[in-house]
Design a protein around this motif. Sequence first.
Motif, PDB file in Angstrom:
ATOM      1  N   ALA A 221      38.672 -92.217 -15.306  1.00 48.53           N
ATOM      2  CA  ALA A 221      38.608 -91.941 -13.874  1.00 48.53           C
ATOM      3  C   ALA A 221      39.102 -93.114 -13.037  1.00 48.53           C
ATOM      4  O   ALA A 221      39.768 -92.916 -12.016  1.00 48.53           O
ATOM      5  CB  ALA A 221      37.178 -91.569 -13.476  1.00 48.53           C
ATOM      6  N   GLU A 222      38.771 -94.345 -13.462  1.00 41.99           N
ATOM      7  CA  GLU A 222      39.196 -95.514 -12.698  1.00 41.99           C
ATOM      8  C   GLU A 222      40.712 -95.648 -12.706  1.00 41.99           C
ATOM      9  O   GLU A 222      41.336 -95.919 -11.663  1.00 41.99           O
ATOM     10  CB  GLU A 222      38.555 -96.785 -13.271  1.00 41.99           C
ATOM     11  N   ASP A 223      41.308 -95.473 -13.864  1.00 38.92           N
ATOM     12  CA  ASP A 223      42.766 -95.588 -13.954  1.00 38.92           C
ATOM     13  C   ASP A 223      43.450 -94.444 -13.205  1.00 38.92           C
ATOM     14  O   ASP A 223      44.468 -94.655 -12.536  1.00 38.92           O
ATOM     15  CB  ASP A 223      43.207 -95.597 -15.414  1.00 38.92           C
ATOM     16  N   ALA A 224      42.890 -93.250 -13.298  1.00 38.84           N
ATOM     17  CA  ALA A 224      43.473 -92.108 -12.580  1.00 38.84           C
ATOM     18  C   ALA A 224      43.452 -92.363 -11.080  1.00 38.84           C
ATOM     19  O   ALA A 224      44.425 -92.085 -10.366  1.00 38.84           O
ATOM     20  CB  ALA A 224      42.711 -90.829 -12.908  1.00 38.84           C
ATOM     21  N   THR A 225      42.348 -92.914 -10.585  1.00 41.47           N
ATOM     22  CA  THR A 225      42.242 -93.247  -9.163  1.00 41.47           C
ATOM     23  C   THR A 225      43.282 -94.293  -8.785  1.00 41.47           C
ATOM     24  O   THR A 225      43.972 -94.172  -7.757  1.00 41.47           O
ATOM     25  CB  THR A 225      40.833 -93.793  -8.851  1.00 41.47           C
ATOM     26  N   HIS A 226      43.409 -95.325  -9.608  1.00 40.32           N
ATOM     27  CA  HIS A 226      44.384 -96.390  -9.350  1.00 40.32           C
ATOM     28  C   HIS A 226      45.804 -95.841  -9.350  1.00 40.32           C
ATOM     29  O   HIS A 226      46.614 -96.187  -8.471  1.00 40.32           O
ATOM     30  CB  HIS A 226      44.232 -97.491 -10.411  1.00 40.32           C
ATOM     31  N   GLN A 227      46.119 -95.023 -10.325  1.00 40.36           N
ATOM     32  CA  GLN A 227      47.479 -94.487 -10.437  1.00 40.36           C
ATOM     33  C   GLN A 227      47.821 -93.595  -9.239  1.00 40.36           C
ATOM     34  O   GLN A 227      48.935 -93.653  -8.709  1.00 40.36           O
ATOM     35  CB  GLN A 227      47.641 -93.699 -11.744  1.00 40.36           C
TER      36      GLN A 227
END
Length: 257
Positions: A221-227
């Motif tokens: 979820a954190e990486d998806a938000t960042h991307q």
Amino acid sequence: MSSSTADAVRFSAVPVQRPRQQVENQLRRAILDGTIPEGTRLPSETNLAESFGVSRATIREALRSLIEGGLLERGATTTSGLHVQSVDHRALSRIVSDRLGSILDVGSITPEEIASFRDLLEIPSARLAAHNRTPANLEQLHNIIDEERAVTYDDPSVPELNARFHVEIANATGNRVLASFVAALHRTAHPLAFVNTDAELGRVAVTHHIKLYKAIKAKDAEDATHQMRSHLDYLREHALASRAEASMVHRLPTVLL
């Protein structure tokens, strides 16, 4: 032998509905309970007026209200009549699209407001999609990326593919209200319309989509938000550059040849 009375029971007057309200309410109930299924074409105004025993003007008022409520839609031609629309979250998306489209036509909303609203919708969408995505969602996203990689940046299908990708991320959240608003935004505001696309932007945008897909697939979820945030920031920078370039061209003096 004593008899009981209803003296203690309180009654209240029920207002008599206007003919238009009676027609509208009956049609609405029939649509919502499935008596008139989705896609069904309604009888003509004349036939409805005869069935309800009212004037065509009354029928027209009732139908107009149902159209505005997203339950009916006019066909592509003047002779194709009115058809029953879905009453699920897709109806909400259509209603939002219609209202947003009207506001955009007036020109009272700025590109910056659209970009900000998109951030509010799509960055949380990426996070939720990473938590809730299904194998079917991943398959859809993967297929869209394959289609994007198979076309050039100037292909007419690029805006549609981009919209499908972002809408599918919203679908993957499992929140149909959120998905309805994201779909409405892309259907009506066309975010790519504010960006001058070129080969470099096309390549980077697809790369961003691939990174988003991988983060969502990994349930990160954190990486998806960042991307997603990085992707939208990149598009915003290009939109600003596009408008600055257009402004410069507009200010250039006319040269007589």
